[in-house]
Every structure is written in C-alpha cells, then in structure tokens.
Design an enzyme around this catalytic site. Structure first.
Site, short mmCIF file in Angstrom:
data_model
loop_
_atom_site.label_atom_id
_atom_site.label_comp_id
_atom_site.label_asym_id
_atom_site.label_seq_id
_atom_site.Cartn_x
_atom_site.Cartn_y
_atom_site.Cartn_z
N GLU A 163 0.82 -1.08 -0.07
CA GLU A 163 -0.05 -0.23 0.00
C GLU A 163 0.80 1.20 0.07
O GLU A 163 1.83 1.25 0.88
CB GLU A 163 -0.63 -0.23 1.32
CG GLU A 163 -2.06 0.71 1.26
CD GLU A 163 -2.83 0.78 2.57
OE1 GLU A 163 -2.74 -0.35 3.52
OE2 GLU A 163 -3.61 1.56 2.80
N ARG B 295 5.07 -13.11 9.72
CA ARG B 295 5.67 -11.80 9.41
C ARG B 295 6.86 -11.64 10.06
O ARG B 295 7.23 -12.47 11.20
CB ARG B 295 4.78 -10.51 9.76
CG ARG B 295 4.45 -10.36 11.22
CD ARG B 295 3.42 -9.35 11.43
NE ARG B 295 3.70 -8.09 10.79
CZ ARG B 295 3.01 -7.20 10.15
NH1 ARG B 295 2.02 -7.79 9.38
NH2 ARG B 295 3.50 -6.03 9.74
N LYS C 96 4.01 0.68 9.39
CA LYS C 96 4.45 1.83 8.73
C LYS C 96 3.70 3.05 9.41
O LYS C 96 4.51 4.25 9.48
CB LYS C 96 3.71 1.84 7.25
CG LYS C 96 4.79 1.07 6.23
CD LYS C 96 4.19 1.28 4.80
CE LYS C 96 3.25 0.02 4.71
NZ LYS C 96 2.45 -0.22 3.31
P1 ATP Z 1 2.76 -2.38 7.86
O1 ATP Z 1 1.73 -2.90 9.05
O2 ATP Z 1 3.97 -2.24 8.05
O3 ATP Z 1 1.95 -1.07 7.34
P2 ATP Z 1 1.36 -3.52 5.60
O4 ATP Z 1 1.09 -5.02 5.86
O5 ATP Z 1 0.31 -2.66 6.16
O6 ATP Z 1 2.70 -3.27 6.83
P3 ATP Z 1 1.47 -3.50 2.97
O7 ATP Z 1 2.12 -2.33 2.27
O8 ATP Z 1 0.09 -3.63 2.72
O9 ATP Z 1 1.94 -3.15 4.43
O10 ATP Z 1 2.47 -4.95 3.00
C1 ATP Z 1 2.85 -5.35 1.36
C2 ATP Z 1 3.30 -6.88 1.76
O11 ATP Z 1 4.02 -6.92 2.66
C3 ATP Z 1 1.91 -7.51 2.09
O12 ATP Z 1 1.76 -8.67 1.67
C4 ATP Z 1 2.37 -7.80 3.80
O13 ATP Z 1 1.93 -8.94 4.06
C5 ATP Z 1 3.85 -7.77 3.49
N1 ATP Z 1 4.58 -7.23 4.90
C6 ATP Z 1 4.37 -6.31 5.61
N2 ATP Z 1 5.04 -6.36 6.73
C7 ATP Z 1 5.61 -7.44 6.89
C8 ATP Z 1 6.62 -8.09 7.76
N3 ATP Z 1 6.75 -7.55 8.87
N4 ATP Z 1 7.13 -9.10 7.39
C9 ATP Z 1 6.87 -9.96 6.20
N5 ATP Z 1 5.88 -9.33 5.44
C10 ATP Z 1 5.41 -8.21 5.54
MG MG Z 2 -1.32 -2.34 4.98
#
Ligand code: ATP
Ligand code: MG
Length: 555
Positions: free
Chosen positions: A37, A266, A276
């Site tokens: 995102e 994760r 983020k």
């Molecule tokens: P955050 O909580 O850090 O904002 P998010 O999951 O909202 O992370 P996205 O931009 O939606 O962030 O993530 C893109 C991809 O990265 C998704 O498939 C997510 O599952 C993966 N991802 C995000 N954080 C992690 C992590 N800590 N370990 C492994 N994969 C991750």
């Molecule tokens: Mg997200």
C-alpha cells in the site's frame, strides 16, 4: 518442472504447495505479486515478503508483479510509490511488465460488485457505523441480519449505481456481501465491499467516489493478473474466507486454476518497530531525521546506513519462511551484513576520537609512503598507499596513562606497540589540554621494524591504528546505536519514551587522504573500528557506521 537452483534453496511449506500444484497440473506456472500500500516507505519486513514473492517466482521460471494496493486514497502519496519502486529495484528484483495498480481495475471491481448484487449476494446497507457494529456481534455472540439485507435485487442495483454516481454522502451507506452473520469468522459477517469517499485519488483523480475494501479488491486483482499463489502474512488468515467466497461467486474467476492465498509469519525484529504507521510517527514527531534515517528499519535507512542488497537477501534466506510467529534477534541481521562486508569491503584507517602522537626521533618534515593491503585475505584487491610522518593521530582510547592491568596491550608510557601497517613505537610522555584531557603523546619509533619484528627478539603484542596528521582529512563519523532501548517498543503507542537518547553519536576525526574520493554507500572497513559508508545525503565527508567488527551487544 523443477525449480531453478533447488539444491541451494532451503525448502518451505510454500514451495511444497507449489511443487504439488505444478505436478498435479492445477497450475502450469508460478505467478506471484508484491502488493504494497503506498502509504509509507518499505521496511525490512517488506524485504522478507519481496524476497519470498520475487525470489520464489524466479526460482520456478515464473514472474512477480509489483502492484500498488491503492484503494485508500486518503493515506497514499506518489512519493511513496517512487520510493517503493526504487527499493524493490535496489534489492535486486524486477517486476513483470509494467507497474500495476489496484486502481487500474476500478471498472472491473465495479462490474464484479454489480454481478454479486444481481445474484443477490451483495446489498446496499444504510446502518450507521455504530449500528453496524452492534449488529455484527462479537466472537462469542452471533451477529444479527441488517434490516437492508433482504431488499430486492433491483433496488440494490439502483442504489449501488446511485452510490457510484455520488448520490450518497460519505458514511451514509456501504455495499456489503451477503454472506453469513453467524459465521465464526468475523470477516464473513457481511463484510463491507465498497464505501463512499469523496477523496481525490493519485491515479484516478476524481473519477470515483466509491472505493473498494481490501478483502474485495485483493482477490479480484490477483485473479485479473492470473496470480497463482497469493502470499501474505498470518494476520490475513481469516481473510482467506472472503477471498475464496468472492472468487467462487464470480463467473469469470470461479475456475480450478484461480489464485489461492497462503499465509506465512511476518518478520518481527527485536528493538524495532515495523508498522508503517509507527514509522510514520517517528518521522512526523521528528524522533528521526526522515524515512531514510540510518537508524530506521526501512530499506532506504538500511541502505543509507551501509547495508548491501546482498546482505538483506541473505538475511531473508537465513530467517526462512514458516507459519510460526516469532521475534528475530537483530544479531542475525547484523551477522548477515558483517559476513558480506568482511569479504568485499576495502580496508582503510580512520581515527574517530583523535589525539596527537609526535615521534620525537622521526625526521621533521619527512613524509614516507608505505604500502598496505587493501584486504588482508585477498591479495587480488591490491595495495594502498598510506602516509607516515613525525606527527600522527591515534585514537584517544588507544593510550592510557596507567594501564588497568598487565594484560593491557595498547599504548602506555614506556611500552611498545606497533602502528598498524608501519613501525613499532614506544610512548615517552604526554601533555594535557586546559581541561586536563590528554592532547599529545610523545614517543620514539624503531626504524628497523617496518614490516618486520624487532631484530633482538622483543615481543610487541599490541597493534593500534593511526593516520598521518598533515595530510589526513577531517571527517564526521555518525555512530549509531539501537533507536530503542526497549526490546519490544511497538507494544505501546507512545514511542518517544522508549527512544534511546544515545542512538546517534557524532564524532569529528580524520581519515586517510584517499577517502576524499569515497563513493556514497560504498562500504569500507575502518580497521579496528568497524564497517562504515559515506553518507548519501551529506555534501562533506560524513561516514555512517554500518556495524561493528563483532557483536558487542551480547558481550
Ligand atoms: P505495515 O503494517 O508495516 O504497514 P502492511 O502489511 O500494512 O505493513 P503493506 O504495504 O500492505 O504493508 O504490505 C505489503 C506486503 O508486505 C504484504 O503482503 C504484507 O503481508 C507484507 N509485509 C508487511 N509487513 C511485513 C513483515 N513484517 N514481514 C513480512 N511481510 C510483511
Ligand atoms: Mg496494510
């Protein structure tokens, strides 16, 4: 089809699923996607997901799409889109075809939603947010059907069209799937598919005033792109239910080779926050200098700190893929960078905390050029020239007036040490400045000890590093420590109280003259000090400490 390099890669449950799907003929190739995102910079957790998605697809001769999951215009920004593209490329991966956006499919999503409404599987609901919460029930209490749930299909079709045409205010109504209000999975209790938002979108401007929710758009985007294995983190485990339900109810996508979702754990790192939202808080509250502050766990921060892409890929491989949530020791990340830099980083000398050393029996105004290996274990990297003269700088830590014990190997009065790559010296006396701090050490040198031990068999155990004073160049050194002293800083929403006030120390010292040409982000080993790289944002000579030579946290 066998994966490329399969003998070198440790297997994991996702590769097992892929192997089965290929051998049963369910899928003929492997297509994955990385769906960030664009609401922040990527972090080391994303790097794990990038290595998994791009790496797995490449191993099976398939491909991986980069798709911006941009269905929430309020929080998104093109700055983030650019940084994410840069980071994925820098990590060494290339997406298939052009960059994709969920917003490319807004028309298709609308058609799919209309199909579900016309099948009686979705309806426009006018419950307020509070009412909807009440009707949803809890984990222990079944939900109650919305009074709008059984409205006629024709009416719902007209209402949904009106939603799209801007006929309703934000929050007035939503489109919901008609699934099961008594499901034990909360996300199956008539989840929201669309809501009204009059925000302008960075890709589609003001064309739309309804935006789809993640659960609705993600599965359809995967299906449109022919994704075979949709890999996401464990918190989306329950969302697999609406994922399957939606695709199974859309004629075009209800096929055996449709995408399926698989979840992995994760990455969580000790002493680090990873969401983020929390990283954004650090930036906004100026607790760090920006998203690419070298103390941040972002890819751009690690890069600016001196981490190589190879070391991050290597780290991702070391931690592996599983379904068990755990917290990874930062030592594993540091070991990955040390292993890489130990092999590739040229050696050089820098004095970070300088005091003057004057060699009283060395000719005044004489400058000698000595040769030292660029890498002691790799002759092919050649030799470098270092200067030697009467006045040098050594590190304050390498001289002491009264040694703590007789094992002390560095410089003290009337004891000998070797200056690295140069001669053996013996300290004679010292001078202090007006604060009482040692400022100059006077010594003598043994001119017969360049590159050899003293002829009379005296043993000289200690080695200290130096730079010649007249030609060395002043430089700033930024020494980083953990940003947080709490091993789990993310547990509270208030981050400032667990910030380590000594997470950045700035020192002014000296480097060898040839470091004037040091390239940004290129790693050097400052002998006895650690790995450093030139900062990619400062004009002057500024070096960021990447990591020490050995793990000092556990000592
Ligand atoms: P955050 O909580 O850090 O904002 P998010 O999951 O909202 O992370 P996205 O931009 O939606 O962030 O993530 C893109 C991809 O990265 C998704 O498939 C997510 O599952 C993966 N991802 C995000 N954080 C992690 C992590 N800590 N370990 C492994 N994969 C991750
Ligand atoms: Mg997200």
């Amino acid at each position: 089809m066998n994966p490329r390099d399969s003998s070198k890669k440790p297997t994991n449950f996702i590769r097992n699923v892929i192997n089965e799907d290929l051998s049963s003929g369910k899928h003929k190739s492997v297509i994955t996607r990385f769906p960030p995102e664009p609401n922040g910079y990527l972090h080391i957790g994303h790097a794990k997901s990038i290595c998994l998605n791009f790496g797995t697809a490449a191993d099976y001769y398939g491909w991986c799409n980069l798709r911006f999951d941009d269905t929430n215009p309020a929080k998104e920004d093109v700055e983030y889109i650019e940084s994410i593209k840069r980071d994925v490329n820098w990590l060494g991966f290339e997406w298939h075809d052009k960059v994709k956006y969920s917003s490319d499919y807004f028309n298709k999503f609308y058609q799919c939603a209309t199909e579900l409404v016309s099948k009686g599987l979705a309806y426009v609901c006018f419950l307020s947010a509070d009412e909807a919460k009440e009707y949803r029930g809890t984990l222990t209490k079944s939900g109650v059907n919305s009074p709008y749930r059984d409205n006629p299909i024709e009416e719902n079709l007209a209402l949904f069209k009106k939603m799209k045409e801007g006929g309703f205010k934000e929050g007035e109504c939503v489109l919901r799937g008609k699934i099961d209000m008594s499901s034990s999975f909360m996300c199956m209790r008539d989840p929201i598919f669309y809501r009204v938002r009059f925000d302008s979108h960075h890709q589609t401007a003001d064309k739309w005033c309804i935006y789809p929710m993640y659960d609705f758009s993600h599965c359809i985007s995967d299906a449109i792109e022919g994704v075979t294995h949709s890999l996401c983190t464990l918190e989306f485990q329950d969302n697999r239910r609406p994922y399957d339900w939606i695709l199974e109810n859309l004629d075009e996508f209800n096929k055996p080779d449709r995408p399926y979702q698989y979840e992995f754990s994760r990455l969580n790192l000790e002493y680090t926050v990873m969401s983020k939202r929390k990283l954004q808080q650090l930036v906004e509250n100026k607790l760090v200098s920006g998203w690419d502050d070298p103390r941040m766990p972002t890819i751009s921060g690690l890069r600016r700190r001196g981490y190589s892409a190879a070391s991050i890929r290597n780290f991702a491989q070391r931690i592996g893929i599983s379904k068990v949530d755990s917290v990874t020791d930062v030592g594993i990340l540091e070991a990955s960078i040390r292993d890489d830099l130990n092999v590739v980083a040229p050696r050089t000398m820098a004095v970070i905390n300088p005091i003057k050393l004057v060699i009283e029996n060395y000719p005044e105004n004489k400058l000698e050029t000595l040769l030292a290996p660029v890498h002691p274990q790799n002759e092919e990297m050649g030799k470098r020239e270092i200067l030697f003269g009467q006045e040098l700088y050594i590190d304050r830590e390498d001289f002491i007036e009264i040694p703590p014990n007789n094992k002390y190997k560095r410089l003290t009065i009337d004891k000998e040490v070797r200056l690295r790559n140069a001669y053996v010296i013996k300290a004679k006396r010292f001078e202090c400045d007006e604060n009482g701090d040692i400022s100059i050490v006077y010594c003598t040198y043994d001119s017969e000890t360049l590159g050899k031990n003293p002829a009379d068999g005296r043993k000289v155990k200690g080695v200290i590093h130096f730079v010649e004073a007249s030609k060395s160049i002043k430089a700033e050194f930024r020494i980083y420590n953990r940003l947080f002293f709490d091993p789990n800083p993310g547990k509270s929403d208030e981050l400032s109280s667990s910030i380590n006030p000594e997470s950045l120390q700035v020192k002014i010292g000296f480097v060898e003259p040839n470091m004037l040409n040091a390239k940004a982000e290129m790693a050097y080993q400052f002998e006895r000090e650690g790995y450093f790289c030139r900062d990619n944002k400062s004009d002057g000579l500024v070096f960021n400490k990447t990591v020490g030579l050995r793990d000092t946290w556990t000592q």
